[in-house]
Structure formats: C-alpha cells, structure tokens
Design a protein around this motif. Structure first.
Motif, PDB file in Angstrom:
ATOM      1  N   GLY A 126       0.831  -1.201   0.000  1.00  0.00           N
ATOM      2  CA  GLY A 126       0.000   0.000   0.000  1.00  0.00           C
ATOM      3  C   GLY A 126       0.862   1.246   0.000  1.00  0.00           C
ATOM      4  O   GLY A 126       2.044   1.209   0.334  1.00  0.00           O
ATOM      5  N   GLY A 127       0.278   2.345  -0.385  1.00  0.00           N
ATOM      6  CA  GLY A 127       1.037   3.585  -0.494  1.00  0.00           C
ATOM      7  C   GLY A 127       1.870   3.605  -1.767  1.00  0.00           C
ATOM      8  O   GLY A 127       1.607   2.848  -2.712  1.00  0.00           O
ATOM      9  N   VAL A 128       2.871   4.475  -1.778  1.00  0.00           N
ATOM     10  CA  VAL A 128       3.735   4.584  -2.954  1.00  0.00           C
ATOM     11  C   VAL A 128       5.203   4.497  -2.546  1.00  0.00           C
ATOM     12  O   VAL A 128       5.549   4.728  -1.392  1.00  0.00           O
ATOM     13  N   GLU A 129       6.022   4.137  -3.522  1.00  0.00           N
ATOM     14  CA  GLU A 129       7.473   4.152  -3.378  1.00  0.00           C
ATOM     15  C   GLU A 129       8.021   5.053  -4.475  1.00  0.00           C
ATOM     16  O   GLU A 129       7.439   5.115  -5.568  1.00  0.00           O
ATOM     17  N   ILE A 130       9.122   5.734  -4.194  1.00  0.00           N
ATOM     18  CA  ILE A 130       9.768   6.528  -5.227  1.00  0.00           C
ATOM     19  C   ILE A 130      11.174   5.992  -5.468  1.00  0.00           C
ATOM     20  O   ILE A 130      11.796   5.393  -4.582  1.00  0.00           O
ATOM     21  N   ALA A 131      11.648   6.216  -6.687  1.00  0.00           N
ATOM     22  CA  ALA A 131      12.957   5.707  -7.094  1.00  0.00           C
ATOM     23  C   ALA A 131      14.035   6.764  -6.877  1.00  0.00           C
ATOM     24  O   ALA A 131      13.850   7.925  -7.245  1.00  0.00           O
ATOM     25  N   LEU A 132      15.131   6.332  -6.289  1.00  0.00           N
ATOM     26  CA  LEU A 132      16.338   7.156  -6.210  1.00  0.00           C
ATOM     27  C   LEU A 132      17.437   6.435  -6.971  1.00  0.00           C
ATOM     28  O   LEU A 132      17.485   5.206  -6.984  1.00  0.00           O
ATOM     29  N   VAL A 133      18.306   7.224  -7.595  1.00  0.00           N
ATOM     30  CA  VAL A 133      19.426   6.654  -8.334  1.00  0.00           C
ATOM     31  C   VAL A 133      20.732   6.983  -7.621  1.00  0.00           C
ATOM     32  O   VAL A 133      20.886   8.059  -7.045  1.00  0.00           O
ATOM     33  N   HIS A 134      21.655   6.028  -7.667  1.00  0.00           N
ATOM     34  CA  HIS A 134      23.001   6.249  -7.118  1.00  0.00           C
ATOM     35  C   HIS A 134      23.945   6.449  -8.292  1.00  0.00           C
ATOM     36  O   HIS A 134      24.031   5.608  -9.190  1.00  0.00           O
ATOM     37  N   ARG A 135      24.632   7.598  -8.267  1.00  0.00           N
ATOM     38  CA  ARG A 135      25.585   7.924  -9.333  1.00  0.00           C
ATOM     39  C   ARG A 135      26.996   7.733  -8.776  1.00  0.00           C
ATOM     40  O   ARG A 135      27.436   8.484  -7.917  1.00  0.00           O
ATOM     41  N   PRO A 136      27.704   6.697  -9.258  1.00  0.00           N
ATOM     42  CA  PRO A 136      29.026   6.424  -8.709  1.00  0.00           C
ATOM     43  C   PRO A 136      30.024   7.561  -8.937  1.00  0.00           C
ATOM     44  O   PRO A 136      30.916   7.776  -8.111  1.00  0.00           O
TER      45      PRO A 136
END
Length: 141
Positions: free
Chosen positions: A26-36
């Motif tokens: 339930g609810g939402v998830e957001i995407a984060l990106v890791h930039r090396p």
C-alpha cells in the motif's frame, strides 16, 4: 549549450522526475538513483539535448537512468543551483512508472525504491528534498 543567461553564464537546462509506483503493501514508493561518479543519491534527471523540451527530456532521462518507462503527471518545483560556477535549472514532474527494469550502467549503478519519507532522508542534496515534499503534497502519499 544554448539557453537563458544569468550573470553572463549560460544556464544548464535539465529535467527529471520523482518516479513512483504503488507499493506492494500500500502507499507509494519513489525511485532514487546512485551515481558512482559523484557517490550520491539523487532523483533521476539530466540535461536537455539540442531542441528537446523539458518534458521530453524528463521522460528520456528517467528511462536512461532507471530503465523504467513512465507517464508524466503534475509538474513539481523547479530547482536552481550552481554547478562549477554555472547556473543550472532542473524542471521536475511526478511520473508514474509503467514498465521496464533497471540495468546498472556507467552513469547509475543502483536504483532503490523507497517510501517518500525514507527517500527524502536518503537524498544526498538538500535541494532535492523540496521536490519530494511537493510530490507528497501533490499525490497525497
């Protein structure tokens, strides 16, 4: 790059998203990106190509960095800051992930899906937090 000028320096124009999906519980998830290259956690974003509009760049960059195709929703706050002495303007949208999958690459080596509050704290740069806050207000997450 051509674009608006500020104090004699050409503004770097970029676009990105708060990429989201429905969470299994339930609810939402957001995407984060890791930039090396920068060892940071960020929202997916990138520079506009010649003659590209902001919305098209947001969709393209999101797919390039996360592997996810998305549908743009509400516009979110614009972020303005300096990078190596040049002004940068990043326009953001809420974007629902519709399909795809992440494959690590030279630019982004990890993507995580997190609840908005957790994601907000994981972000490396303070300037990204108001964008996530606006997303939460917009979608009621």
């Amino acid at each position: 790059m051509t674009g608006p000028r500020s104090g004699g320096a050409t503004t770097v124009r970029a676009a990105g998203t708060v990429l989201w999906r429905r969470a299994p519980a339930g609810g939402v998830e957001i995407a984060l990106v890791h930039r090396p290259r920068y060892d940071d956690w960020s929202l997916p974003k990138g520079k506009l190509k010649r003659d590209e509009d902001f919305a098209a760049a947001a969709v393209r960059e999101t797919e390039e960095e996360t592997g996810m195709r998305c549908v743009l929703g509400a516009s979110l706050p614009v972020s303005r800051y300096l990078v190596e002495g040049r002004p940068k303007e990043v326009r953001y949208w809420s974007a629902e992930a519709v399909d795809g999958g992440f494959t690590p690459n030279d630019e982004v080596d990890r993507v995580v899906w997190l609840p908005p509050t957790t994601a907000r704290h994981r972000l490396t740069h303070d300037r990204d937090r108001p964008v996530v806050d606006a997303f939460v207000e917009t979608v009621g997450a």
